[in-house]
Scaffold this motif. Structure first.
Motif, PDB file in Angstrom:
ATOM      1  N   GLU A 104       0.833  -1.199   0.000  1.00  0.00           N
ATOM      2  CA  GLU A 104       0.000   0.000   0.000  1.00  0.00           C
ATOM      3  C   GLU A 104       0.870   1.251   0.000  1.00  0.00           C
ATOM      4  O   GLU A 104       2.048   1.203   0.396  1.00  0.00           O
ATOM      5  CB  GLU A 104      -0.874  -0.040   1.273  1.00  0.00           C
ATOM      6  CG  GLU A 104      -1.828   1.121   1.426  1.00  0.00           C
ATOM      7  CD  GLU A 104      -2.884   0.873   2.512  1.00  0.00           C
ATOM      8  OE1 GLU A 104      -2.744  -0.108   3.274  1.00  0.00           O
ATOM      9  OE2 GLU A 104      -3.839   1.662   2.585  1.00  0.00           O
TER      10      GLU A 104
ATOM     11  N   CYS B 209      -6.801   1.037   2.841  1.00  0.00           N
ATOM     12  CA  CYS B 209      -7.610   2.246   3.010  1.00  0.00           C
ATOM     13  C   CYS B 209      -7.242   3.308   1.975  1.00  0.00           C
ATOM     14  O   CYS B 209      -8.092   4.090   1.538  1.00  0.00           O
ATOM     15  CB  CYS B 209      -7.441   2.793   4.427  1.00  0.00           C
ATOM     16  SG  CYS B 209      -8.025   1.687   5.715  1.00  0.00           S
TER      17      CYS B 209
ATOM     18  N   GLU C 298     -12.421  -2.792   2.281  1.00  0.00           N
ATOM     19  CA  GLU C 298     -13.017  -2.577   3.600  1.00  0.00           C
ATOM     20  C   GLU C 298     -14.170  -1.574   3.516  1.00  0.00           C
ATOM     21  O   GLU C 298     -14.190  -0.556   4.227  1.00  0.00           O
ATOM     22  CB  GLU C 298     -11.953  -2.164   4.635  1.00  0.00           C
ATOM     23  CG  GLU C 298     -10.931  -3.269   4.839  1.00  0.00           C
ATOM     24  CD  GLU C 298     -10.038  -3.128   6.075  1.00  0.00           C
ATOM     25  OE1 GLU C 298     -10.073  -2.088   6.749  1.00  0.00           O
ATOM     26  OE2 GLU C 298      -9.300  -4.085   6.366  1.00  0.00           O
TER      27      GLU C 298
ATOM     28  N   TYR D 130      -6.379  -9.719  11.019  1.00  0.00           N
ATOM     29  CA  TYR D 130      -5.021  -9.500  11.508  1.00  0.00           C
ATOM     30  C   TYR D 130      -4.832 -10.181  12.859  1.00  0.00           C
ATOM     31  O   TYR D 130      -5.772 -10.254  13.664  1.00  0.00           O
ATOM     32  CB  TYR D 130      -4.742  -8.001  11.659  1.00  0.00           C
ATOM     33  CG  TYR D 130      -4.506  -7.302  10.333  1.00  0.00           C
ATOM     34  CD1 TYR D 130      -3.250  -7.304   9.745  1.00  0.00           C
ATOM     35  CD2 TYR D 130      -5.541  -6.651   9.669  1.00  0.00           C
ATOM     36  CE1 TYR D 130      -3.021  -6.671   8.531  1.00  0.00           C
ATOM     37  CE2 TYR D 130      -5.320  -6.016   8.454  1.00  0.00           C
ATOM     38  CZ  TYR D 130      -4.056  -6.031   7.881  1.00  0.00           C
ATOM     39  OH  TYR D 130      -3.826  -5.404   6.688  1.00  0.00           O
TER      40      TYR D 130
ATOM     41  N   GLU E 115      -5.832  -9.556   3.152  1.00  0.00           N
ATOM     42  CA  GLU E 115      -5.012  -8.886   4.191  1.00  0.00           C
ATOM     43  C   GLU E 115      -4.938  -9.811   5.395  1.00  0.00           C
ATOM     44  O   GLU E 115      -5.971 -10.137   5.999  1.00  0.00           O
ATOM     45  CB  GLU E 115      -5.614  -7.530   4.592  1.00  0.00           C
ATOM     46  CG  GLU E 115      -5.444  -6.478   3.516  1.00  0.00           C
ATOM     47  CD  GLU E 115      -5.837  -5.071   3.954  1.00  0.00           C
ATOM     48  OE1 GLU E 115      -5.665  -4.746   5.141  1.00  0.00           O
ATOM     49  OE2 GLU E 115      -6.316  -4.323   3.079  1.00  0.00           O
TER      50      GLU E 115
ATOM     51  N   GLN F   6       2.289  -6.271   5.142  1.00  0.00           N
ATOM     52  CA  GLN F   6       2.525  -5.835   3.782  1.00  0.00           C
ATOM     53  C   GLN F   6       3.993  -6.109   3.439  1.00  0.00           C
ATOM     54  O   GLN F   6       4.824  -6.143   4.338  1.00  0.00           O
ATOM     55  CB  GLN F   6       2.226  -4.354   3.643  1.00  0.00           C
ATOM     56  CG  GLN F   6       0.794  -3.995   4.019  1.00  0.00           C
ATOM     57  CD  GLN F   6       0.413  -2.556   3.649  1.00  0.00           C
ATOM     58  OE1 GLN F   6       1.175  -1.821   3.024  1.00  0.00           O
ATOM     59  NE2 GLN F   6      -0.778  -2.147   4.046  1.00  0.00           N
TER      60      GLN F   6
END
Ligand code: AHR
Length: 497
Positions: free
Chosen positions: A25, A71, A173, A243, A299, A348
């Motif tokens: 990201e 995001c 999301e 997560y 994710e 990531q």
């Protein structure tokens, strides 16, 4: 003594290589200072992209890369990231540290990166603050070779041929940072955006819907009902985000300074992925018994407190042996649910959350998690072998977990690979490995291991090799079968011929 029984006759399920995918990201130093240093940098690069990073990721056979967020994706306007770099508008990265995003890394740079890596791009579109037209035109710009306004602009920007990108995420999301939508509202939006996400010549888009947050089973049900159940075939994938956070969101816990209780809690929370995949999969089965829609865990990974003196919005954390065990637990789960999980993306790749690479100026280190991906690459596109695990428990107080987790596959040349981990930080595990259904007994067994003296061991810019892969010598073939001695807190991959 633990017992693992492997059926050497595959059940016909392929472990899709895309399970070993990554997510990058515009966040902290993942893109800028990670992949992207610019053409003028003294760090060796090809068209601005670091050569050492490309080589390291090619080595683990990175199959796909999800971009630009996260995001960030739902505030990203792709037209700001094309054309001469000096002319690109700047924006504030409101999600991540409020820093200025100068858009110097945009569509062309990302797709060049994927070409250099030899991996498939997975682009996440803006649904939260964008428009149907904007996403539709992005796809046209990237995939069309017809005469059209978008293809003309692409050609003016130096790219004659379309890239033909298959994987497109329709928002990220959308229940949270991507628009705070209800599942019903998002499902309608997915259908609307999906219609105008066109298949240009030579492409058949793999549209991935925003899926649930952790255990929001209602989200999965509504999406399956309102999109797949309506007879529309737009949705090829439904994403899941989960997560591993050992503490609370407000105080997650340190990446390197933790005790055994936190180690245990981390393993417990990581193991929860099994329950999530199982339960979301069961709901998907109700509407899609043929498993046409994939569960895409785009994710996953550990999320700890940021390192001292770093920007809290940059999510920079170290990576210890504990992360290696977390990676192994997840990848075993994904392999074992490969009939439904066909893609996953660790969060990531560089310098953010459970990174496989950390950089500091021109220096680069490979984390323990990187080495797990290296060891597990043998499962990519191999046939899954079903197995059962009976093992001792790892106990702390009155709480217990299975000490051993495993997955297995057979590759195109008939080599069997078994990946195992022992999460117990004190006791080794003796495993009786029973291969069923094989015409001839195993003749040769070799292996690789990642372990370390301490749970907290990790690589640093001064010592990049503290945690690394070593040859595994703890497996033996005898007339009675195969026995494996897994050291405490270790990850092992065996090759059996
Ligand atoms: O990976 C960091 C953030 O976590 C992503 O931007 C978002 O999708 C998730 O909440």
């Amino acid at each position: 003594m633990s017992k693992i029984t492997i059926n050497t006759q595959s059940d016909g399920v392929k472990i899709d290589r895309h399970i070993y995918g990554h997510f990058s990201e515009h966040l902290g130093h993942c893109i800028y200072g990670g992949y992207w240093v610019g053409e003028k940098s003294s760090i060796p690069n090809t068209r601005g992209i670091r050569n050492d990073i490309v080589a390291a990721l090619k080595h683990i056979k990175i199959p796909n890369l999800r971009w630009p967020g996260g995001c960030f994706a739902d505030e990203y306007h792709w037209k700001d990231g094309i054309g001469p770099r000096a002319d690109r508008p700047k924006m504030i990265n409101t999600n991540w540290g409020g820093v200025t995003e100068d858009n110097s890394f945009g569509t062309h740079e990302f797709l060049d990166l994927c070409d250099q890596l030899g991996c498939e791009p997975y682009i996440c579109g803006n649904v939260g603050s964008g428009t149907v037209q904007e996403l539709s035109q992005w796809i046209e710009y990237v995939n069309s070779d017809a005469v059209s306004p978008m293809t003309d602009i692409r050609k003016q920007n130096g790219r004659a041929d379309p890239w033909k990108v298959s994987f497109w995420g329709i928002g990220n999301e959308s229940w949270g940072c991507g628009g705070m939508m209800t599942p019903e509202f998002y499902a309608d939006n997915f259908r609307r955006y999906g219609v105008y996400a066109r298949n240009y010549k030579g492409t058949n888009l793999y549209r991935i819907a925003c899926g649930p947050n952790t255990d929001d089973y209602n989200w999965t049900r509504v999406l399956m009902q309102k999109v797949h159940g309506s007879g529309q075939s737009f949705m090829k994938g439904l994403s899941l985000h989960y997560y591993t956070v050992p503490g609370e969101w407000i105080k997650k816990g340190s990446a390197v300074e933790f005790d055994e209780q936190e180690w245990f809690t981390t393993m417990k929370k990581a193991s929860r992925m099994d329950e999530l995949v199982h339960k979301h999969g069961a709901i998907m089965d109700e509407f899609d018994p043929r498993k046409e829609v994939s569960l895409i865990v785009d994710e996953w990974g550990t999320w700890f407190d940021v390192e001292k003196d770093t920007n809290p919005g940059f999510l920079y954390q170290q990576n210890t042996l504990r992360d290696a065990l977390v990676a192994s637990l997840h990848l075993n789960i994904f392999n074992n649910y490969a009939e439904r999980v066909r893609m996953a993306n660790i969060a990531q790749t560089i310098n953010v959350l459970q990174a496989v690479i950390l950089t500091q100026d021109e220096k680069m280190i490979l984390t323990p998690t990187y080495h797990v991906f290296d060891m597990y690459k043998v499962h990519q596109d191999a046939q899954r072998l079903p197995l059962t695990v009976e093992c001792d428990s790892y106990t702390i107080g009155s709480d217990t977990l299975p000490a051993v987790s495993a997955s297995a596959s057979v590759d195109g040349e008939g080599r069997i690979h078994v990946s195992l981990c022992n999460i117990d930080p004190h006791s080794e595990q003796k495993v009786d490995l029973n291969l069923q259904g094989s015409a001839s007994p195993a003749a040769k067994i070799t292996g690789q291991i990642i372990t370390a003296e301490n749970m907290q061991d990790h690589n640093t810019f001064d010592d990049g090799n503290k945690v690394r892969i070593a040859e595994f010598k703890g497996a033996a073939i005898s007339p009675a079968g195969i026995t494996v001695t897994l050291p405490s807190k270790s990850v092992v991959t065996l090759e059996i011929k």
